[in-house]
Design an enzyme around this catalytic site. Structure first.
Site, PDB file in Angstrom:
ATOM      1  N   MET A 242      -7.109  -0.201  14.492  1.00 34.21           N
ATOM      2  CA  MET A 242      -7.970   0.671  13.691  1.00 34.21           C
ATOM      3  C   MET A 242      -9.119  -0.201  13.198  1.00 34.21           C
ATOM      4  O   MET A 242      -9.247  -0.473  12.004  1.00 34.21           O
ATOM      5  CB  MET A 242      -7.172   1.271  12.527  1.00 34.21           C
ATOM      6  CG  MET A 242      -6.249   2.399  12.964  1.00 34.21           C
ATOM      7  SD  MET A 242      -4.932   2.728  11.763  1.00 34.21           S
ATOM      8  CE  MET A 242      -3.754   1.488  12.274  1.00 34.21           C
TER       9      MET A 242
ATOM     10  N   GLY B 218       2.915   6.544   4.795  1.00 31.26           N
ATOM     11  CA  GLY B 218       3.470   7.422   3.774  1.00 31.26           C
ATOM     12  C   GLY B 218       2.729   8.729   3.550  1.00 31.26           C
ATOM     13  O   GLY B 218       2.925   9.375   2.518  1.00 31.26           O
TER      14      GLY B 218
ATOM     15  N   PHE C 161      -3.343   4.601   6.096  1.00 31.33           N
ATOM     16  CA  PHE C 161      -2.248   4.370   5.147  1.00 31.33           C
ATOM     17  C   PHE C 161      -0.944   4.945   5.681  1.00 31.33           C
ATOM     18  O   PHE C 161      -0.955   5.980   6.351  1.00 31.33           O
ATOM     19  CB  PHE C 161      -2.555   5.047   3.803  1.00 31.33           C
ATOM     20  CG  PHE C 161      -3.853   4.561   3.205  1.00 31.33           C
ATOM     21  CD1 PHE C 161      -3.892   3.401   2.450  1.00 31.33           C
ATOM     22  CD2 PHE C 161      -5.033   5.261   3.440  1.00 31.33           C
ATOM     23  CE1 PHE C 161      -5.095   2.944   1.925  1.00 31.33           C
ATOM     24  CE2 PHE C 161      -6.243   4.820   2.914  1.00 31.33           C
ATOM     25  CZ  PHE C 161      -6.281   3.649   2.158  1.00 31.33           C
TER      26      PHE C 161
ATOM     27  N   MET D 177      -3.037  10.753  16.433  1.00 36.99           N
ATOM     28  CA  MET D 177      -2.802  10.602  14.998  1.00 36.99           C
ATOM     29  C   MET D 177      -2.369  11.953  14.439  1.00 36.99           C
ATOM     30  O   MET D 177      -2.983  12.976  14.748  1.00 36.99           O
ATOM     31  CB  MET D 177      -4.072  10.163  14.265  1.00 36.99           C
ATOM     32  CG  MET D 177      -4.588   8.773  14.563  1.00 36.99           C
ATOM     33  SD  MET D 177      -3.389   7.431  14.441  1.00 36.99           S
ATOM     34  CE  MET D 177      -2.752   7.633  12.780  1.00 36.99           C
TER      35      MET D 177
ATOM     36  N   ASP E 155       0.083  -2.058  13.148  1.00 42.98           N
ATOM     37  CA  ASP E 155      -1.156  -1.412  12.715  1.00 42.98           C
ATOM     38  C   ASP E 155      -2.165  -2.439  12.230  1.00 42.98           C
ATOM     39  O   ASP E 155      -1.932  -3.111  11.228  1.00 42.98           O
ATOM     40  CB  ASP E 155      -0.855  -0.439  11.574  1.00 42.98           C
ATOM     41  CG  ASP E 155      -0.100   0.783  12.057  1.00 42.98           C
ATOM     42  OD1 ASP E 155      -0.623   1.490  12.942  1.00 42.98           O
ATOM     43  OD2 ASP E 155       1.017   1.024  11.565  1.00 42.98           O
TER      44      ASP E 155
ATOM     45  N   ASP F 274       1.735   9.411  15.703  1.00 48.87           N
ATOM     46  CA  ASP F 274       1.701   8.425  14.614  1.00 48.87           C
ATOM     47  C   ASP F 274       1.265   9.070  13.298  1.00 48.87           C
ATOM     48  O   ASP F 274       0.140   9.553  13.184  1.00 48.87           O
ATOM     49  CB  ASP F 274       0.721   7.304  15.014  1.00 48.87           C
ATOM     50  CG  ASP F 274       0.707   6.158  14.031  1.00 48.87           C
ATOM     51  OD1 ASP F 274       1.520   6.154  13.095  1.00 48.87           O
ATOM     52  OD2 ASP F 274      -0.126   5.250  14.232  1.00 48.87           O
TER      53      ASP F 274
ATOM     54  N   MET G 122      -5.866  -2.980  10.689  1.00 53.32           N
ATOM     55  CA  MET G 122      -6.934  -2.245   9.975  1.00 53.32           C
ATOM     56  C   MET G 122      -7.953  -3.234   9.442  1.00 53.32           C
ATOM     57  O   MET G 122      -7.572  -4.283   8.906  1.00 53.32           O
ATOM     58  CB  MET G 122      -6.326  -1.483   8.794  1.00 53.32           C
ATOM     59  CG  MET G 122      -5.203  -0.554   9.186  1.00 53.32           C
ATOM     60  SD  MET G 122      -4.531   0.245   7.725  1.00 53.32           S
ATOM     61  CE  MET G 122      -3.190   1.195   8.448  1.00 53.32           C
TER      62      MET G 122
ATOM     63  N   SER H  53       7.013   1.421  12.443  1.00 57.69           N
ATOM     64  CA  SER H  53       5.733   0.829  12.065  1.00 57.69           C
ATOM     65  C   SER H  53       5.963  -0.304  11.074  1.00 57.69           C
ATOM     66  O   SER H  53       6.450  -0.084   9.956  1.00 57.69           O
ATOM     67  CB  SER H  53       4.832   1.882  11.420  1.00 57.69           C
ATOM     68  OG  SER H  53       3.724   1.198  10.857  1.00 57.69           O
TER      69      SER H  53
ATOM     70  N   HIS I 299      -1.814  -1.071  17.538  1.00 59.41           N
ATOM     71  CA  HIS I 299      -2.730   0.049  17.272  1.00 59.41           C
ATOM     72  C   HIS I 299      -3.918  -0.507  16.495  1.00 59.41           C
ATOM     73  O   HIS I 299      -3.798  -0.857  15.320  1.00 59.41           O
ATOM     74  CB  HIS I 299      -1.940   1.096  16.458  1.00 59.41           C
ATOM     75  CG  HIS I 299      -2.737   2.232  15.923  1.00 59.41           C
ATOM     76  ND1 HIS I 299      -2.259   3.098  14.963  1.00 59.41           N
ATOM     77  CD2 HIS I 299      -3.991   2.677  16.215  1.00 59.41           C
ATOM     78  CE1 HIS I 299      -3.165   4.011  14.680  1.00 59.41           C
ATOM     79  NE2 HIS I 299      -4.241   3.768  15.412  1.00 59.41           N
TER      80      HIS I 299
ATOM     81  N   HIS J  58       5.668  -1.097  16.328  1.00 60.35           N
ATOM     82  CA  HIS J  58       4.323  -0.556  16.166  1.00 60.35           C
ATOM     83  C   HIS J  58       3.586  -1.416  15.138  1.00 60.35           C
ATOM     84  O   HIS J  58       4.045  -1.601  14.002  1.00 60.35           O
ATOM     85  CB  HIS J  58       4.376   0.900  15.697  1.00 60.35           C
ATOM     86  CG  HIS J  58       3.036   1.558  15.643  1.00 60.35           C
ATOM     87  ND1 HIS J  58       2.378   2.000  16.775  1.00 60.35           N
ATOM     88  CD2 HIS J  58       2.210   1.829  14.602  1.00 60.35           C
ATOM     89  CE1 HIS J  58       1.213   2.532  16.426  1.00 60.35           C
ATOM     90  NE2 HIS J  58       1.077   2.422  15.107  1.00 60.35           N
TER      91      HIS J  58
ATOM     92  N   SER K 207       7.393   4.787   6.919  1.00 65.79           N
ATOM     93  CA  SER K 207       8.121   5.039   5.668  1.00 65.79           C
ATOM     94  C   SER K 207       9.510   5.627   5.902  1.00 65.79           C
ATOM     95  O   SER K 207      10.471   5.233   5.245  1.00 65.79           O
ATOM     96  CB  SER K 207       7.357   6.025   4.788  1.00 65.79           C
ATOM     97  OG  SER K 207       5.997   5.813   4.911  1.00 65.79           O
TER      98      SER K 207
HETATM   99  C1  DX5 Z   1      -1.501   4.675   9.650  1.00 67.02           C
HETATM  100  C2  DX5 Z   1      -0.730   3.988  10.739  1.00 67.02           C
HETATM  101  C3  DX5 Z   1       0.646   4.413  10.908  1.00 67.02           C
HETATM  102  C4  DX5 Z   1       1.535   4.288   9.694  1.00 67.02           C
HETATM  103  C5  DX5 Z   1       2.567   5.354   9.811  1.00 67.02           C
HETATM  104  O1  DX5 Z   1      -2.859   4.594   9.845  1.00 67.02           O
HETATM  105  O2  DX5 Z   1      -1.387   4.130  12.000  1.00 67.02           O
HETATM  106  O3  DX5 Z   1       1.252   3.726  12.007  1.00 67.02           O
HETATM  107  O4  DX5 Z   1       2.146   3.049   9.562  1.00 67.02           O
HETATM  108  O5  DX5 Z   1       3.328   5.360   8.676  1.00 67.02           O
HETATM  109  P1  DX5 Z   1       4.226   6.600   8.254  1.00 67.02           P
HETATM  110  O6  DX5 Z   1       5.293   6.742   9.298  1.00 67.02           O
HETATM  111  O7  DX5 Z   1       4.764   6.167   6.918  1.00 67.02           O
HETATM  112  O8  DX5 Z   1       3.343   7.793   8.168  1.00 67.02           O
HETATM  113 ZN    ZN Z   2      -0.321   3.258  13.780  1.00 66.40          ZN
END
Ligand code: DX5
Ligand code: ZN
Length: 220
Positions: free
Chosen positions: A69, A146, A144, A138, A36, A176, A38, A9, A67, A34, A199
Site C-alpha cells: 500500500m 480491525g 488499518f 479490498m 501489509d 482482505d 504502508m 495478517s 501487499h 499476509h 484481528s
Molecule cells: C488493511 C490491510 C489488511 C488488514 C486486515 O489495509 O490490508 O490486511 O491487516 O485486517 P483485518 O482482518 O483486521 O480487517
Molecule cells: Zn492487506
C-alpha cells in the site's frame, strides 16, 4: 476444486513477540503470511518495512504474501523480493504503468498480483488478468486493521470470478479486510480462493483453532 487458503495478517500480530506469532502461523493450518506495507502516503498509516519483513522471513516456513500500500511501488520491488517476498501485490491505483510493474515483480522471481480498492471497478482488470497470479479485492478502505467488512464485496467477487472464467484463467481471488467466521463461507461460495484475516485471528483466545475454523468454513 482447489483448497481455499488462509493468510493471517501480521499487521495484527504482537510486534514485541513477532517470532512467537510467526511460529504460531507456522504451526497452524494457515497457508501464507499476509504482510501489509504502508507508506503514510497511499494510505494514511505507516506499518513496517524491509528489516521487519526480513525478520519474519527468518522464521516463516510458509510463503510471504506482500501487499504493498505504497505510492509508486515500482521503486522497491527488487528490495521486497530480496527480503523474502513470494507473492507481491500492488494497487491498481498506485502505479501508472501496471503492466511494467507486474513484469518487474516476475523478473524479481515473485508471483505478481493486483489489488483493487473497494470501489475501483473490477472491469479495469479485463486486459491485464492474464498477467496476474492473483487479484486482491479490498473489502474495507485500506490502511488499518480491525475495520468492518463491506457487503458490496460479494457482488465484486462474483463479477471478477465470471470474468476470470470467461477468459479461461485460474487467477486466484483474495479478500482482505474484516474477514471473519461470519462472512468467509459466503465469500468462498461467491468465488474467492484466499482470505486475509488479521484481528479475527490475533484477537482470538485460541489463534490456531480460529485459523482451523476459518479454513474449514472456507472449504465447507
Ligand atoms: C488493511 C490491510 C489488511 C488488514 C486486515 O489495509 O490490508 O490486511 O491487516 O485486517 P483485518 O482482518 O483486521 O480487517
Ligand atoms: Zn492487506
Amino acid at each position: 476444486m482447489a483448497q481455499k487458503l488462509i493468510a493471517p495478517s501480521m499487521l495484527a500480530a504482537d510486534f514485541g513477540n513477532l517470532q512467537r506469532d510467526v511460529e504460531m502461523v507456522n504451526n497452524s493450518e494457515a497457508d501464507w503470511f499476509h504482510i501489509d506495507v504502508m507508506d503514510g502516503h497511499f494510505v494514511p498509516n505507516i506499518s513496517y518495512g524491509f528489516p521487519v519483513i526480513a525478520a519474519m522471513k527468518k522464521y516463516a516456513t510458509k510463503p510471504l504474501d506482500v501487499h504493498l500500500m505504497i505510492e509508486k511501488p515500482e521503486r522497491y520491488i527488487e528490495e521486497f523480493a530480496k527480503v523474502g517476498a513470494d507473492i507481491i501485490t500492488v494497487h491498481h491505483e498506485s502505479t501508472v504503468h501496471l503492466h511494467r510493474t507486474l513484469r518487474q515483480i516476475k523478473d524479481a522471481g515473485c508471483k505478481a498480483g493486483i489489488v483493487l480498492n473497494l470501489t475501483t471497478p473490477v472491469s479495469v482488470l479485463e486486459d491485464i488478468l492474464p498477467e496476474c497470479y492473483m487479484i486482491l479485492l479490498m473489502s474495507i478502505n485500506p490502511g488499518f486493521g480491525g475495520q468492518k467488512f463491506e457487503d458490496i464485496t460479494y457482488n465484486r467477487v462474483r463479477k471478477l470470478r465470471a470474468m476470470i472464467n470467461e477468459q479461461g484463467l485460474n487467477t486466484r481471488i483474495e479478500i482482505d479486510g474484516g474477514v471473519t467466521n461470519k462472512n468467509i463461507k459466503r465469500l468462498a461460495d461467491a468465488g474467492a480462493d484466499a482470505f486475509v484475516a488479521g484481528s479475527h485471528v490475533f484477537k482470538s483466545d485460541n489463534q490456531i483453532a480460529t485459523i482451523k475454523n476459518l479454513k474449514e468454513l472456507a472449504n465447507s
